[in-house]
Design an enzyme around this catalytic site. Structure first.
Site, PDB file in Angstrom:
ATOM      1  N   SER A   1     -26.402  -8.111 -17.731  1.00 29.88           N
ATOM      2  CA  SER A   1     -26.692  -8.737 -16.435  1.00 29.88           C
ATOM      3  C   SER A   1     -26.029  -7.888 -15.371  1.00 29.88           C
ATOM      4  O   SER A   1     -26.304  -6.691 -15.302  1.00 29.88           O
ATOM      5  CB  SER A   1     -26.197 -10.182 -16.472  1.00 29.88           C
TER       6      SER A   1
ATOM      7  N   HIS B   1     -30.991  -9.343 -16.653  1.00 21.17           N
ATOM      8  CA  HIS B   1     -31.292 -10.185 -15.492  1.00 21.17           C
ATOM      9  C   HIS B   1     -31.339  -9.291 -14.264  1.00 21.17           C
ATOM     10  O   HIS B   1     -30.411  -8.543 -14.021  1.00 21.17           O
ATOM     11  CB  HIS B   1     -30.192 -11.223 -15.266  1.00 21.17           C
TER      12      HIS B   1
ATOM     13  N   ASP C   1     -25.041 -16.038 -20.656  1.00 19.61           N
ATOM     14  CA  ASP C   1     -26.306 -15.929 -21.385  1.00 19.61           C
ATOM     15  C   ASP C   1     -26.143 -14.901 -22.502  1.00 19.61           C
ATOM     16  O   ASP C   1     -25.501 -13.874 -22.316  1.00 19.61           O
ATOM     17  CB  ASP C   1     -27.417 -15.505 -20.416  1.00 19.61           C
TER      18      ASP C   1
END
Lengths: 189, 287
Positions: free
Chosen positions: A12, A39, A132
């Site tokens: 991310s 992401h 995540d």
């Protein structure tokens, strides 16, 4: 240890530069597919694929719905969709609700790939500012796959690798430069 | 323990349980999910076991077989009611600029929104048609197999926290007013202007089993086919082909692929990147 059949990578915040550094050092003859879930705030991953392609030794492709997962390439999850690997080793997309506020979600990719590749999967968790992927990495390990986590002290954003370590544990916890070397060794063994 | 609160399960056992669940759903209630893409279906079934607190998939199946009223929440969980107004604004802009001018040539316009879920796109369409001066001669058929999603679609009430994103989308789609002109907000909710519903028929239709029911000039079915196996995707594209007038338009999700569907040969791209197609308009070199 059996030779892996696929590598999934999650990241991310800080992920693009970590991916660039990692894929620049992957051996160009590695026969496995790499599947990346990163992401990003932007509405498409075109730009990310272009930037990554400048450094990577393997071709970089946006993963396509129903497309086959073919070795020797880096597939990137499209923005706004979860990316899953089906049992026939094809990609599937979904617009199911966000997981840990993310779509694409690393958990979704890792869990589906773990289901498909079982002990033939390597999961790699890099820098990121949320949690995540921790559940997904646990699934990779539960199915007999191998987990590699970037050492949080070495990560631009330590939260994601730390969450992975806390929830899933790992087989290797390494600073970024050592990760592609290990992957080369595993994939070419 | 994992995030679903389950003990680590044997993956092969889980697959068996899911297969039994799918068969029970079909045999007991007539809903056939056997041709759904397995990975995301599995995910949703496991989420159901968690949200309905049944512990295992087998317990979910037992309750599905024996418990009255249990079907509705299961269908709710298995269908994919996730969307937003003007999702992928470029698509709505392209509809406005490339498709509406053609639709305007018909005295009466029929639109089928297949898999309308909670109806965000139905209202988006109605707003765009209104702004283009076409809505009064348009009939929108909005269908889904999920009764409770249809009911919510009809009510047009959504969480107000979505408003900001939706307003941005609306403007990016070429909206000529402000989105706030079309809803009233109260507390945490916003309610779409019910006048937008005046030419919408909400109806139950299951793409897996039901047939053609209207003659359409435009079919929208966005992010539904991604959940279907190749043969089911092909069947549904066949339904769309048989519903559309010659030269009618089909609009799919922006990442959906027709590469594996033989019915796709009947459609020619109008805007390939945005997955807008036209029936029977072959490109010259194919003729």
């Amino acid at each position: 240890m059996i030779r892996p059949q696929a590598v999934v990578v999650g990241c991310s915040a800080g992920g693009l530069s970590a991916l660039e550094r990692m894929f620049a050092a992957i051996d160009s003859t590695v026969p496995q597919p790499f599947v990346v879930c990163c992401h990003t705030g932007s509405s498409t991953v075109d730009m990310m694929c272009e930037l990554l392609a400048k450094h990577a030794t393997l071709p970089v492709i946006e993963a396509r719905e129903r497309g086959p997962v073919i070795g020797g390439a880096i597939y990137v999850a499209p923005t706004g969709y979860h990316l899953l690997v089906e049992s026939q080793r094809r990609f599937a997309l979904s617009v199911d609700p966000r997981v840990s506020f993310a779509r694409p979600s690393i958990d979704v990719l890792f869990e589906s790939a773990a289901d498909t590749y079982r002990e033939g999967l390597v999961g790699v968790m890099l820098t990121g500012a949320n949690s995540d992927g921790a559940v997904g990495l646990a699934a990779v390990r539960r199915h007999g796959g191998l987990a590699i986590v970037q050492d949080p002290r070495d990560a631009e954003s330590p939260a994601m690798p730390q969450a992975a370590l806390d929830q899933a544990g790992t087989d290797f916890c390494l600073p970024l430069p050592e990760i592609p070397l290990l992957l080369n060794r595993l994939c070419l063994s | 323990m994992n995030d679903r609160g389950l003990l680590p399960n044997d993956p092969e056992l889980e697959d068996i349980e899911i297969e039994l669940f799918v068969r029970a759903l079909k045999l007991r209630h007539g809903y056939d999910f056997s041709q759904y893409a397995p990975a995301s279906l599995k995910r949703r079934v496991l989420q159901l076991t968690s949200s309905l607190d049944t512990g295992t998939v087998s317990h979910l199946t037992t309750r599905l077989l024996h418990e009255e009223g249990f079907l509705a929440p299961v269908l709710e969980g298995l269908s994919v009611p996730v969307s937003e107004m003007f999702r992928d604004p470029d698509v709505f802009r392209a509809l406005r600029e490339q498709v509406f001018p053609v639709l305007a040539s018909y005295p009466q316009i029929n639109i089928w929104q297949a898999g309308c879920a909670h109806g965000q796109e139905v209202y988006s369409l109605a707003i765009m048609l209104e702004e283009a001066g076409l809505y009064d001669r348009t009939q929108i058929y909005a269908t889904d197999f999920n009764e409770s999603a249809l009911k919510q679609a009809q009510e047009g009430i959504y969480p107000a926290k979505e408003a900001q994103l939706w307003s941005r989308n609306y403007l990016a789609a070429g909206g000529t007013h402000t989105l706030a002109d079309y809803y009233s907000a109260r507390y945490e909710l916003l309610k779409l202007d019910q006048r937008l519903r005046r030419n919408v028929i909400f109806a139950n239709h299951n793409l897996v089993t039901d047939e053609v029911f209207c003659e359409a000039h435009l079919v929208l079915c966005r992010n539904v086919l991604i959940y279907f196996s190749d043969p089911l995707q092909d069947r549904v594209l066949g339904l769309f082909r048989d519903s559309l007038v010659r030269g009618g338009f089909l609009c799919l999700g922006t990442r959906e692929s027709l590469d594996f569907a033989s019915s796709a040969v009947d459609f020619a791209p109008v805007n390939a990147g945005l997955r807008i197609y036209r029936l029977g308009h072959r490109v010259m070199e194919d003729v």
